[in-house]
Design a protein around this motif. Structure first.
Motif, PDB file in Angstrom:
ATOM      1  N   GLN A  89       1.952  38.792  14.274  1.00  0.00           N
ATOM      2  CA  GLN A  89       1.137  39.924  13.848  1.00  0.00           C
ATOM      3  C   GLN A  89       0.518  39.671  12.463  1.00  0.00           C
ATOM      4  O   GLN A  89       1.169  39.082  11.603  1.00  0.00           O
ATOM      5  CB  GLN A  89       1.980  41.197  13.772  1.00  0.00           C
ATOM      6  CG  GLN A  89       2.714  41.526  15.060  1.00  0.00           C
ATOM      7  CD  GLN A  89       3.388  42.877  15.018  1.00  0.00           C
ATOM      8  OE1 GLN A  89       2.873  43.843  15.542  1.00  0.00           O
ATOM      9  NE2 GLN A  89       4.556  42.958  14.391  1.00  0.00           N
ATOM     10  N   PRO A  91      -1.103  42.504  10.236  1.00  0.00           N
ATOM     11  CA  PRO A  91      -1.599  43.857   9.958  1.00  0.00           C
ATOM     12  C   PRO A  91      -2.441  43.881   8.696  1.00  0.00           C
ATOM     13  O   PRO A  91      -2.350  42.979   7.853  1.00  0.00           O
ATOM     14  CB  PRO A  91      -0.315  44.659   9.785  1.00  0.00           C
ATOM     15  CG  PRO A  91       0.673  43.661   9.265  1.00  0.00           C
ATOM     16  CD  PRO A  91       0.332  42.355   9.918  1.00  0.00           C
ATOM     17  N   MET A 109      -5.136  45.405  13.444  1.00  0.00           N
ATOM     18  CA  MET A 109      -4.192  44.333  13.707  1.00  0.00           C
ATOM     19  C   MET A 109      -4.885  43.095  14.288  1.00  0.00           C
ATOM     20  O   MET A 109      -5.735  43.190  15.179  1.00  0.00           O
ATOM     21  CB  MET A 109      -3.129  44.810  14.700  1.00  0.00           C
ATOM     22  CG  MET A 109      -2.158  43.736  15.139  1.00  0.00           C
ATOM     23  SD  MET A 109      -1.050  43.192  13.812  1.00  0.00           S
ATOM     24  CE  MET A 109       0.069  44.608  13.749  1.00  0.00           C
TER      25      MET A 109
END
Length: 336
Positions: A89, A91, A109
């Motif tokens: 990920q 973010p 994201m």
């Protein structure tokens, strides 16, 4: 570097791509192992998952382990040579979801192998340094790659509110069901019931934390007899969800993990009258320290989940193989 690239639905090509350069705060990782996820197969076969559509060439793969091969500005050079598992990920860190601890729901994201972000079926990837988690020498490259789906199981188990002594029902004895079972054990659940219609899967899941299994198609199966504190739905099948809701005790919690139909009928009055909590999950938050610790437990063997391996040049074969009843996780081996 080599990269296995999805050109369009059903078309994969091996290409030469430039090795990415780590930005400040990032590491460059030499990929060793990548797990094949159902989402990778879905993108290959359908070219989309919901609103995420493959509109340009895309490198698949988001379950990654490897070795730090370079660092960007601000990252200690001592990290070079470190074996890591990558949380895929990225973010934004500034939106309300990120600043309130829900970074998995960040609307900006960037996630490996989710269009248009390239994934890890390649020799190298870059990642934020803090999302490249060191793994112990005792952990194999394959097991390191499986920390990502283990995180899914761990996040689901946490949302289910399990505590020592809990009873949990898990529907689906596939890879996520197995990892949810292992996670449930790490949370202290003492009765872990797994439901699956395939006998060989029910037998296999007993090696991964389950204490008992049930056949949901058996004529004498009555979910209400289970009296579970929590229910984790990993199959995506509507009948499994409905049975699991009946298996919960009053004030129990149901967590939806498997991706099923966009709409399902649910027993609203049963949910209301028993104050059942019904929720879902989308990825995870801060699970890597938990799954690394859980994977080091002597009764957790992530390597046993691996039932097939393919070299990077055969990534398309990994995506198109016909899984058998005993199939669990497939790994694309990029380097060793």
């Amino acid at each position: 570097m080599r990269a296995s690239v999805l050109l369009e639905k059903g078309v994969v090509e091996m290409q030469e791509r430039p090795v990415p350069r780590p930005e400040p705060g990032e590491v460059l990782v030499r990929v060793r192992a990548v797990g094949v996820c159902g989402s990778d197969v879905h993108y290959y076969k359908e070219g989309r998952i919901g609103d995420f559509v493959v509109e340009e060439p895309l490198i698949l793969g988001h379950e990654v382990s490897g070795v730090v091969a370079g660092v960007g500005a601000g990252v200690p050079a001592e990290r070079i040579g470190q074996r890591v598992a990558i949380e895929p990920q990225r973010p934004c860190r500034t939106c309300r979801q990120c600043t309130t601890g829900h970074l998995n729901l960040c609307p900006q994201m960037k996630f490996y192998a989710t269009p248009p972000i390239d994934g890890a079926f390649a020799d190298y990837v870059t990642a934020p340094a803090e999302f490249a988690f060191p793994i112990p020498d005792s952990m194999s490259d394959n097991a390191g790659a499986l920390l990502e789906p283990f995180s899914v199981g761990m996040w689901a188990t946490g949302k289910a509110g399990l505590a020592p002594g809990s009873t949990v029902l898990i529907s689906g004895a596939g890879p996520i069901g197995a990892l949810a079972s292992l996670a449930a054990r790490s949370y202290g659940a003492t009765r872990i019931v797994v439901s699956d219609p395939i006998a060989s899967r029910r037998e296999k899941i007993l090696e991964f934390g389950a204490t008992e299994t049930v056949d949901p198609l058996a004529s004498d199966f009555d979910p209400a007899r289970i009296g579970a504190d929590a229910f984790i739905e990993c199959s995506g099948a509507t009948p499994a969800l409905l049975a699991g809701l009946q298996a919960l005790r009053p004030f129990g919690t149901a967590v939806m993990v498997g991706l099923g139909a966009e709409e399902m009928p649910i027993p609203v009055q049963h949910i209301m009258n028993n104050e059942i909590t019904l929720t879902g999950i989308f990825r995870y938050v801060d699970t890597w320290p938990k799954v690394i610790a859980a994977a080091e437990s002597p009764d957790v063997d992530l390597d046993a989940l691996v039932t097939a391996e393919f070299p990077l040049e055969e990534a398309e074969a990994a995506l198109t193989q016909e899984p058998g009843e005993d199939s669990m996780k497939t790994i694309v081996v990029v380097s060793r």
